[in-house]
Design an enzyme around this catalytic site. Structure first.
Site, PDB file in Angstrom:
ATOM      1  CG  HIS A  78      -2.052   0.997   1.143  1.00 53.09           C
ATOM      2  ND1 HIS A  78      -1.672   2.454   1.227  1.00 53.09           N
ATOM      3  CD2 HIS A  78      -3.269   0.757   0.688  1.00 53.09           C
ATOM      4  CE1 HIS A  78      -3.029   2.980   0.999  1.00 53.09           C
ATOM      5  NE2 HIS A  78      -3.991   2.120   0.641  1.00 53.09           N
TER       6      HIS A  78
ATOM      7  CD  GLU B 244      -5.528   1.532  -3.181  1.00 57.26           C
ATOM      8  OE1 GLU B 244      -6.739   1.613  -2.696  1.00 57.26           O
ATOM      9  OE2 GLU B 244      -4.584   1.647  -2.238  1.00 57.26           O
TER      10      GLU B 244
HETATM   11  P1  13P Z   1      -9.931   5.841   0.010  1.00 60.64           P
HETATM   12  O1  13P Z   1     -11.105   5.079  -0.537  1.00 60.64           O
HETATM   13  O2  13P Z   1     -10.271   6.469   1.525  1.00 60.64           O
HETATM   14  O3  13P Z   1      -9.534   6.729  -0.925  1.00 60.64           O
HETATM   15  O4  13P Z   1      -8.862   4.860   0.382  1.00 60.64           O
HETATM   16  C1  13P Z   1      -8.269   4.041  -0.574  1.00 60.64           C
HETATM   17  C2  13P Z   1      -7.396   3.302  -0.183  1.00 60.64           C
HETATM   18  O5  13P Z   1      -6.230   3.568   0.196  1.00 60.64           O
HETATM   19  C3  13P Z   1      -7.603   1.627   0.374  1.00 60.64           C
HETATM   20  O6  13P Z   1      -6.823   1.099   0.205  1.00 60.64           O
END
Ligand code: 13P
Length: 232
Positions: A85, A155
């Protein structure tokens, strides 16, 4: 569709119990993977939920103070674990070599890694998005025989927790490029996904699921989100 709930470092003990009481009653035809803080993993036993970890040690059991190994997670019934992450890359200086080790540990225990990749705003503006993602994937998955079992989570760092998202076409464009090199992996998207923008994203044939941060904590909005994808 995989729906992954990443609680991050939120909820104190009592708050988690209240949250979990409500979440236990949420129904969905899609698999719901709850990734609570590791201290709450043993409290999850709801039939409607699969258990996920937010992190894992890069080592097996042993003298690694403060770490939780894949073997230990497995013994609690954990089936998925988030790795790489951007918050861990950023605040814990996790690099692709460490992430590779973590994925190896997880695969050894038959836990499905959810590998996060994505670009910063600056990298996006410099048209470096796909090069960055390919590098992250290549270095993290390097010569793993069972790498097809890894869920890849796109992401964009600039979209996390900001309310900024990509259009469905923009997400699909990146996912298709990932698919060119990793045709057998499940691909999920995360970054400010909510009960409103899911309208646009839900019909995508490329997106295999969503990784939810903020929305995972708001049960009422999460229910609305799940209602919207129920027919997908
Ligand atoms: P948000 O949905 O708060 O933008 O976070 C995404 C995230 O980092 C999930 O791992």
């Amino acid at each position: 569709m995989l729906i992954i709930l990443n609680n991050k470092s939120n909820l104190d003990s009592k708050e988690f119990d209240d949250y979990y009481e409500s979440l236990k009653n949420v129904v969905s035809k899609h698999p719901l993977i709850l990734c609570p803080s590791s201290i709450y993993l043993t409290r999850v036993n709801g039939d409607n939920l699969l258990l996920g970890s937010q992190n894992v040690s890069s080592f097996d059991n042993g003298s690694y103070t403060g770490e939780v190994s894949a073997r230990q997670l497995k013994s609690l019934g954990v089936e998925y674990a988030i790795v790489g992450h951007s918050e861990r890359r950023n605040y814990q200086n996790e690099d692709n070599i460490t992430i590779h080790q973590k994925i190896k540990e997880l695969l050894n225990q038959n836990i499905t890694p959810i590998l996060c990749v994505g670009e910063t705003k600056e990298e996006k503006e410099n048209y470096q998005t796909i090069d960055k993602i390919y590098k992250e994937l290549e270095e993290s998955l390097l010569s793993l025989p069972n790498k097809d079992n890894v869920v890849i989570a796109y992401e964009p760092i600039w979209a996390i927790g900001t309310g900024n998202t990509l259009t469905r076409e923009e997400i699909e464009d990146i996912l298709l490029k990932i698919k060119e090199k990793y045709p057998n992996n499940k691909l999920v998207y995360g970054g400010s996904v909510n009960e409103k923008n899911i309208e646009e994203l839900k019909d995508s044939k490329i997106i295999d699921g969503f990784l939810l941060g903020g929305l995972s904590l708001k049960i009422d909005k999460l229910k609305l989100f799940l209602e919207k994808i129920e027919e997908v």
